[in-house]
Write a protein that holds these residues in place. Structure first.
Motif, PDB file in Angstrom:
ATOM      1  N   UNK A 145       0.864  -1.077   0.124  1.00 25.90           N
ATOM      2  CA  UNK A 145       0.041   0.181   0.120  1.00 25.90           C
ATOM      3  C   UNK A 145       0.724   1.196   0.060  1.00 25.90           C
ATOM      4  N   UNK A 146       0.484   2.395  -0.158  1.00 22.31           N
ATOM      5  CA  UNK A 146       0.837   3.671  -0.062  1.00 22.31           C
ATOM      6  C   UNK A 146       0.594   4.659   1.107  1.00 22.31           C
ATOM      7  N   UNK A 147       1.653   5.107   1.723  1.00 34.11           N
ATOM      8  CA  UNK A 147       1.258   5.775   3.083  1.00 34.11           C
ATOM      9  C   UNK A 147       0.828   7.479   2.502  1.00 34.11           C
ATOM     10  N   UNK A 148       0.265   7.952   3.421  1.00 33.95           N
ATOM     11  CA  UNK A 148      -0.169   9.428   2.796  1.00 33.95           C
ATOM     12  C   UNK A 148       0.831  10.266   2.402  1.00 33.95           C
ATOM     13  N   UNK A 149       2.323  10.011   2.838  1.00 39.26           N
ATOM     14  CA  UNK A 149       3.272  10.944   2.484  1.00 39.26           C
ATOM     15  C   UNK A 149       3.955  10.295   0.995  1.00 39.26           C
ATOM     16  N   UNK A 150       3.369   9.232   0.577  1.00 36.10           N
ATOM     17  CA  UNK A 150       3.750   8.750  -0.620  1.00 36.10           C
ATOM     18  C   UNK A 150       4.881   7.511  -0.516  1.00 36.10           C
ATOM     19  N   UNK A 151       5.233   7.299   0.891  1.00 38.95           N
ATOM     20  CA  UNK A 151       6.184   6.112   1.018  1.00 38.95           C
ATOM     21  C   UNK A 151       5.350   4.797   0.908  1.00 38.95           C
ATOM     22  N   UNK A 152       6.074   3.768   0.175  1.00 36.37           N
ATOM     23  CA  UNK A 152       5.483   2.373   0.315  1.00 36.37           C
ATOM     24  C   UNK A 152       5.389   1.631   1.686  1.00 36.37           C
ATOM     25  N   UNK A 153       4.396   1.064   1.608  1.00 32.76           N
ATOM     26  CA  UNK A 153       4.342   0.278   2.913  1.00 32.76           C
ATOM     27  C   UNK A 153       3.952  -1.264   2.474  1.00 32.76           C
ATOM     28  N   UNK A 154       4.779  -2.302   2.932  1.00 29.57           N
ATOM     29  CA  UNK A 154       4.657  -3.763   2.484  1.00 29.57           C
ATOM     30  C   UNK A 154       4.505  -4.465   3.782  1.00 29.57           C
ATOM     31  N   UNK A 155       3.668  -5.403   3.935  1.00 28.07           N
ATOM     32  CA  UNK A 155       3.608  -6.253   5.031  1.00 28.07           C
ATOM     33  C   UNK A 155       2.815  -7.686   4.709  1.00 28.07           C
ATOM     34  N   UNK A 156       3.609  -8.716   5.199  1.00 26.88           N
ATOM     35  CA  UNK A 156       2.643 -10.231   5.021  1.00 26.88           C
ATOM     36  C   UNK A 156       1.446 -10.228   5.665  1.00 26.88           C
ATOM     37  N   UNK A 157       0.630 -10.796   5.168  1.00 27.17           N
ATOM     38  CA  UNK A 157      -0.784 -11.368   5.708  1.00 27.17           C
ATOM     39  C   UNK A 157      -1.342 -12.521   4.900  1.00 27.17           C
ATOM     40  N   UNK A 158      -2.195 -13.126   5.649  1.00 23.64           N
ATOM     41  CA  UNK A 158      -3.060 -14.356   5.110  1.00 23.64           C
ATOM     42  C   UNK A 158      -4.070 -13.511   4.231  1.00 23.64           C
ATOM     43  N   UNK A 159      -4.390 -14.090   3.019  1.00 18.82           N
ATOM     44  CA  UNK A 159      -5.583 -13.815   2.105  1.00 18.82           C
ATOM     45  C   UNK A 159      -6.353 -15.129   1.613  1.00 18.82           C
ATOM     46  N   UNK A 160      -7.396 -14.856   0.963  1.00 17.25           N
ATOM     47  CA  UNK A 160      -8.265 -16.062   0.777  1.00 17.25           C
ATOM     48  C   UNK A 160      -8.641 -15.582  -0.462  1.00 17.25           C
ATOM     49  N   UNK A 161      -8.852 -16.207  -1.662  1.00 17.21           N
ATOM     50  CA  UNK A 161      -9.252 -16.150  -3.162  1.00 17.21           C
ATOM     51  C   UNK A 161     -10.612 -16.742  -3.075  1.00 17.21           C
ATOM     52  N   UNK A 162     -11.600 -15.803  -3.357  1.00 22.93           N
ATOM     53  CA  UNK A 162     -13.347 -16.321  -3.202  1.00 22.93           C
ATOM     54  C   UNK A 162     -13.954 -15.531  -4.182  1.00 22.93           C
ATOM     55  N   UNK A 163     -14.440 -15.955  -5.210  1.00 26.42           N
ATOM     56  CA  UNK A 163     -15.432 -15.265  -5.989  1.00 26.42           C
ATOM     57  C   UNK A 163     -14.714 -14.187  -6.954  1.00 26.42           C
ATOM     58  N   UNK A 164     -13.452 -14.658  -7.278  1.00 32.08           N
ATOM     59  CA  UNK A 164     -12.854 -13.777  -8.324  1.00 32.08           C
ATOM     60  C   UNK A 164     -12.211 -12.575  -7.510  1.00 32.08           C
ATOM     61  N   UNK A 165     -12.060 -12.541  -6.193  1.00 33.88           N
ATOM     62  CA  UNK A 165     -11.321 -11.456  -5.402  1.00 33.88           C
ATOM     63  C   UNK A 165     -10.431 -12.163  -4.228  1.00 33.88           C
ATOM     64  N   UNK A 166      -9.338 -11.563  -3.878  1.00 33.75           N
ATOM     65  CA  UNK A 166      -8.613 -11.721  -2.839  1.00 33.75           C
ATOM     66  C   UNK A 166      -9.149 -10.971  -1.543  1.00 33.75           C
ATOM     67  N   UNK A 167      -9.398 -11.797  -0.543  1.00 39.07           N
ATOM     68  CA  UNK A 167      -9.611 -11.044   0.757  1.00 39.07           C
ATOM     69  C   UNK A 167      -8.635 -11.068   1.620  1.00 39.07           C
ATOM     70  N   UNK A 168      -8.538 -10.200   2.711  1.00 40.31           N
ATOM     71  CA  UNK A 168      -7.900 -10.204   3.789  1.00 40.31           C
ATOM     72  C   UNK A 168      -8.432  -9.212   4.687  1.00 40.31           C
TER      73      UNK A 168
END
Length: 175
Positions: free
Chosen positions: A41-64
């Motif tokens: 994702x991108x912070x308000x000041x434009x810096x990137x933010x990356x983090x691991x998390x679980x996600x589930x693919x369902x109905x053509x979308x990734x959910x977290x």
């Protein structure tokens, strides 16, 4: 709800000669199997933010899910565009997948209940479904997001290939 089949385009400049685009079923398998993804994702000041998390693919979308006070939730509130990645850490085997899209809050007890059941089944992570998200056994609340892809890149190895999957823009007829 049926998934929309994307259009596959092989990028010949980043692919070995003679390879074909990876079948969509291979990509769905990679999106369905893993437990962990990387959310960018991108912070308000434009810096990137990356983090691991679980996600589930369902109905053509990734959910977290994320806590409402977490940095990623704040970033998505400001700019909902994001990228989720998963795959392998191997150079010569596997398939890496990059999902680009816009995160949208998932609400409604029926859909939340369906996702909570999958979190419990696939990740052994029980949540109580609410109208607005998940409630954990510890009482903490989590927002649930879905990312319908606008573009997916699949990087195959052995043989090397890069396939772009474009998704048709769905219009509701509303202005």
């Amino acid at each position: 709800m049926a998934e929309i089949e994307p259009v596959a385009e092989l990028h010949e400049g980043f692919s070995e000669q003679g390879v074909e685009p990876r079948p969509w079923s291979d990509v769905v398998d990679v999106l369905t199997r893993p437990e962990m993804f990387w959310l960018s994702t991108v912070r308000r000041d434009g810096r990137p933010h990356v983090t691991p998390l679980p996600a589930i693919w369902l109905h053509g979308s990734l959910h977290f899910c994320v806590g409402p006070d977490e940095q990623k939730a704040k970033n998505l509130e400001h700019d909902a565009r994001c990228v989720l990645t998963t795959g392998t850490n191997r150079l010569r085997s596997g398939l890496d997948v990059v999902v680009e899209g816009t995160a949208a809050r998932v609400t409604g007890k029926e859909r939340i209940r369906e996702l909570a059941a999958l979190w419990d089944e696939r990740l052994d992570w029980p949540f109580e479904p609410t109208e607005d998200g998940f409630r954990g056994a510890d009482g903490r609340f989590a927002l649930v997001f879905g990312v319908a892809p606008t573009k997916i890149l699949a990087f195959g190895k052995a043989p090397y290939s890069q396939t772009r999957y474009r998704f048709p823009i769905v219009t509701t007829g509303m202005k």
